[in-house]
Enzyme design. Structure first.
Site, PDB file in Angstrom:
ATOM      1  N   HIS A 130       0.817  -1.212   0.000  1.00  0.00           N
ATOM      2  CA  HIS A 130       0.000   0.000   0.000  1.00  0.00           C
ATOM      3  C   HIS A 130       0.851   1.263   0.000  1.00  0.00           C
ATOM      4  O   HIS A 130       0.362   2.351  -0.317  1.00  0.00           O
ATOM      5  CB  HIS A 130      -0.976   0.014   1.182  1.00  0.00           C
ATOM      6  CG  HIS A 130      -0.368   0.290   2.518  1.00  0.00           C
ATOM      7  ND1 HIS A 130      -0.126  -0.692   3.452  1.00  0.00           N
ATOM      8  CD2 HIS A 130       0.039   1.442   3.109  1.00  0.00           C
ATOM      9  CE1 HIS A 130       0.385  -0.169   4.544  1.00  0.00           C
ATOM     10  NE2 HIS A 130       0.501   1.141   4.358  1.00  0.00           N
TER      11      HIS A 130
ATOM     12  N   ASP B 276       0.235  -7.512   1.394  1.00  0.00           N
ATOM     13  CA  ASP B 276       0.655  -6.126   1.594  1.00  0.00           C
ATOM     14  C   ASP B 276       2.174  -5.982   1.615  1.00  0.00           C
ATOM     15  O   ASP B 276       2.727  -5.293   2.477  1.00  0.00           O
ATOM     16  CB  ASP B 276       0.058  -5.556   2.874  1.00  0.00           C
ATOM     17  CG  ASP B 276       0.038  -4.025   2.879  1.00  0.00           C
ATOM     18  OD1 ASP B 276       0.436  -3.437   1.859  1.00  0.00           O
ATOM     19  OD2 ASP B 276      -0.378  -3.444   3.899  1.00  0.00           O
TER      20      ASP B 276
ATOM     21  N   SER C 205       4.724   2.122   8.111  1.00  0.00           N
ATOM     22  CA  SER C 205       4.420   1.032   7.181  1.00  0.00           C
ATOM     23  C   SER C 205       5.631   0.641   6.356  1.00  0.00           C
ATOM     24  O   SER C 205       6.308   1.493   5.782  1.00  0.00           O
ATOM     25  CB  SER C 205       3.287   1.454   6.242  1.00  0.00           C
ATOM     26  OG  SER C 205       2.077   1.578   6.931  1.00  0.00           O
TER      27      SER C 205
END
Length: 556
Positions: A109, A140, A219
């Protein structure tokens, strides 16, 4: 940017066979890097020391954590000939050595719809352009290449620790979260290992819950143990709307990371995680177990449905009792022999692992699509009989899935697609479309303008065939040709000229081959639209020009 949590369904190899060992649970040892000897013999003025790797600490890890700068151009899936305004984001990443090549790992993402990706090292000022090699949307994860020799000078790749951390193990989340420009380190402990819905696509995979804060910008950053080994990748936290959801973060375990990397090495792109396409019911009722012919020493779960387009269709039957599953890719013995381990399934649908109990789908997820999985079922053919079956697993894909590229595209394709005919605009029904039309939190908010037909397909829809994808009439472009239909929107297409439509490409083929006087579109809601075929063909160019649409069709 940290992903937000959405709800989704739980997802559920031909290899050379060797002797099979049937056990209720396989207890394996956690493999840790060998400790290198610190002793060295000193002879006169020479120091004879063995070649060894220096033991890393968390401080050493800091120099190997990267900051990622991405400029995104996201398509408008509601009007797929357009794109949204360009946006930018920052996230974290870390280097690895993959088959001798230096690569960078981050979250999917973080780099989706990327127009430009740049990476910067800790305490360095220069940014280097990176190229996206592979995106694994389901897990992901993304793999980047930085083709600049100067970038790699002095940069040490992190070591991936095999296996899973233990509960209460201390870990550190290292990255570049919002709130500052410098590196940030937060510490916590492993509090849970379980199957979790990955917010990127809604697929349920193994994840590790920790109590260290994972904020926007973390992230893709590494999560390391006290020895500096990578035990996972930071990727999402619990939805802030949940009660008592403070300091609950999730990391992608190295087991999933290794699956992704091996997939890329083997196939050159991401193919996904194995699924059998079956739906099951727990058998905690002793009466139900007795009615299905189970012995007192047997445990398992009832197969309540098999997806028509799923890999188990015609192999596993409804009312079969699934007793055990081949959950391991094999254990290599000294003689280079692989033993197939069969794992017993409990009546609650879970299997026992060294770190706790988990839903049996976890065992299927350990396989790659296209691999054969051995399953043991109890089937009532007169008297109950235990049989062993082979199922060639496929990637788990819901009918309304996160892939926008269509049935023939590679896993994770986000290519927007559309077809305009006579002013009618058709697009595939996908999760990106739903988010564009009804907002990112549509699954929880259930906006009033979302038709019941879409909700049904989202929650209960199944593929009729392998290349089935539902199509939506998103809007009717106003013109003299479409008088009387301009109020129609979000209608689910069912048929064209009496023929059931499989997907967008099929609709295009039917339109191209039609010689009928009228073009008749039937919808699930029982609404119909009829256009004069010749007039629709003649008016198409002017309708496209009036609405500034560059072409009648995208790549299908």
């Amino acid at each position: 940017m940290t992903a937000t949590r959405v709800r989704g369904k739980q997802s559920d190899r031909k290899r050379q066979r060797s002797p099979r060992l049937e056990v209720p649970i396989y207890k394996f040892a956690r493999t840790r890097p060998r400790q290198c000897r610190a002793d060295a013999e000193v002879k006169t003025k020479e120091v004879a020391c063995s070649k060894r790797k220096r033991r890393w600490t968390v401080n050493d890890v800091h120099n190997s954590v990267l900051k990622v700068f991405v400029w995104h151009v996201q398509p408008n899936y509601k009007q797929p000939w357009c794109s949204e305004a360009q946006t930018s984001s920052t996230s974290s990443a870390w280097p690895i050595r993959l088959n001798g090549a230096l690569r960078v790992v981050t979250n999917a993402h973080s780099v989706e719809h990327a127009a430009l990706v740049q990476v910067k090292r800790h305490r360095h000022e220069q940014k280097y352009v990176a190229q996206v090699l592979c995106i694994g949307t389901d897990c992901d994860l993304a793999l980047l290449e930085v083709p600049h020799a100067d970038f790699w000078k002095g940069l040490e790749p992190l070591e991936i620790l095999p296996g899973l951390p233990k509960l209460q193990d201390s870990v550190s989340v290292v990255g570049y979260p919002t709130g500052g420009e410098s590196l940030s380190v937060t510490q916590g402990v492993v509090s849970r290992i379980d199957l979790v819905e990955y917010a990127q696509t809604g697929v349920t995979l193994l994840a590790v819950q920790i109590d260290a804060a994972i904020n926007s910008g973390n992230s893709g950053g590494p999560v390391v143990d006290q020895k500096g080994n990578c035990v996972g990748v930071a990727f999402q936290n619990l939805d802030g709307d949940e009660e008592s959801a403070e300091n609950i973060g999730y990391i992608i375990p190295t087991e999933i990371v290794q699956h992704f990397l091996e997939d890329f090495l083997k196939n050159g792109h991401f193919t996904g995680f194995g699924s059998a396409g079956i739906h099951t019911q727990a058998l905690e009722s002793p009466v139900l177990r007795e009615a299905l012919g189970m012995a007192k020493n047997q445990s398992g779960i009832r197969v309540k449905a098999v997806e028509t387009a799923g890999p188990a269709n015609g192999i596993i039957l409804p009312d079969d009792v699934l007793l055990a599953v081949d959950g391991f890719k094999g254990v290599r013995l000294p003689a280079s022999v692989f033993i197939i381990i069969i794992i017993q399934i409990g009546n609650d649908g879970e299997v026992a692992m060294p770190w706790g109990r988990v839903a049996f789908n976890y065992l299927l997820n350990r396989h790659y699509p296209g691999e054969h999985c051995e399953m043991q079922v109890l089937r009532r053919e007169g008297s109950p009989k235990k049989i062993t079956l082979q199922v060639c697993l496929e990637r788990n894909r819901d009918l309304v899935c996160a892939d926008a590229g269509g049935p023939d595209a590679t896993a994770g394709s986000m290519l927007p697609r559309f077809l305009v005919t006579g002013g009618l605009v058709f697009v595939p029904l996908t999760m990106p479309f739903m988010e564009a039309a009804f907002g990112e939190n549509f699954a929880e908010k259930r906006p009033a303008e979302m038709p019941a037909e879409l909700l049904h397909l989202l929650e209960n829809g199944h593929r009729r065939c392998a290349d089935h994808e539902p199509l939506i009439l998103t809007q009717v472009l106003a013109s003299e040709l479409t008088v009387g239909y301009s109020e129609l929107e979000y209608e689910v297409l069912e048929s064209f000229n009496g023929i059931q439509v499989r997907n967008l490409r099929h609709l295009a083929e039917l339109l191209d081959g039609s010689k009928d006087t009228y073009l008749r579109f039937g919808f699930v809601s029982k609404e119909i639209v009829v256009l004069d075929r010749l007039k629709a063909t003649q008016a198409l160019a002017s309708i496209l020009a009036q609405n500034m649409i560059p072409a009648a069709r995208s790549q299908l």
